[in-house]
Design an enzyme around this catalytic site. Structure first.
Site: not given
Length: 276
Positions: A134, A142, A182
């Protein structure tokens, strides 16, 4: 006939007789014994010193291998000393969204054969061999998922990230592991021969991401102010998600994107809570 008293005298030499060799010359010559100066031996101190040097060298090589040449296949194999202290080099195998991708660690890079002697792998071969990265300090618009509509410029951010890092080698600096397993990293890609580009900062400059606004779990790697300045400049220039559609764009239904990803998520959560 010689006189008797001549018997003690030396007789004339006979050509057929061979000269008598000295007895000492026919004796075997003893082998020379090496002196103490010629022999090679270690003193106790030298033996201990050599053992210490050999052991230290072996341990040093093992440490170099574990720290710099051993591959880290998944996030579960990351050690605490990997976070905040060093960067790792690897290959981007897949881009999942505008601010995250899958990373295949290639320690040593091309110097250790990656890309020309050692293949990275494709598709199902990579299962369990990559970790989810990330991008630190940024938040991209998004994409449509979980029944939510796509946010304006979500597709543009995804396509730019794909074109920038997909199937390319990058260097990541890990900061922490988030709640979704992540690895939050600052990501760099090579620019020319010696330069490097901060991928997250470049997305902010292009208006394809905002500075990360969540209060929990934010990581900037000491670049928060730099990222904020880049965002203000993108807003001033009205590029990317900060631009306003023209008349033709309005007629085509193009919406103005002044809503940040954090505001979008907050609005979606409120609507879902109200629906429940």
């Amino acid at each position: 006939m010689p006189w008797r008293f001549w018997a003690t005298a030396a007789s004339p030499p006979d050509d057929k007789e061979q000269p008598r060799q000295n007895e000492s010359s026919i004796l075997p010559i003893p082998a020379e014994t090496p002196s103490k100066k010629d022999t090679f031996s270690f003193t106790p101190f030298q033996t201990v010193a050599l053992s210490v040097v050999c052991t230290g060298t072996a341990l040093g090589l093992i440490r170099v291998y574990k720290s710099h040449l051993r591959r880290i296949p998944t996030v579960d194999h990351l050690k605490p000393n990997h976070f905040r202290n060093r960067s790792l080099y690897g290959y981007v195998t897949r881009v999942g969204d505008g601010d995250n991708f899958h990373f295949f660690h290639t320690p040593g890079g091309k110097w250790t054969g990656w890309g020309w002697m050692r293949a990275v792998g494709k598709g199902k071969e990579l299962k369990g061999k990559t970790w989810h990265v990330r991008l630190a300090g940024i938040d991209a618009p998004e994409m449509a998922h979980f029944g939510r509509p796509e946010q304006p410029f979500g597709k543009e951010a995804l396509e730019w990230l794909k074109g920038s890092v997909l199937h390319k080698y990058v260097r990541v600096r890990p900061w922490r592991r988030d709640q979704y397993d992540r690895v939050v990293c600052t990501v760099y890609k090579r620019k020319w021969l010696v330069g490097k580009t901060d991928v997250g900062l470049e997305m902010i400059k292009r208006g394809l991401a905002t500075v990360y606004e969540a209060k929990f779990g934010s990581e900037f790697g000491g670049k928060k102010e730099v990222y904020k300045q880049a965002e203000e400049e993108a807003k001033r220039r009205k590029i990317g998600m900060w631009q306003k559609p023209g008349l033709l764009g309005k007629l085509m239904g193009k919406k103005e994107s002044s809503e940040t990803p954090r505001e979008y998520k907050t609005r979606m959560n409120a609507q879902e809570d109200a629906a429940k």
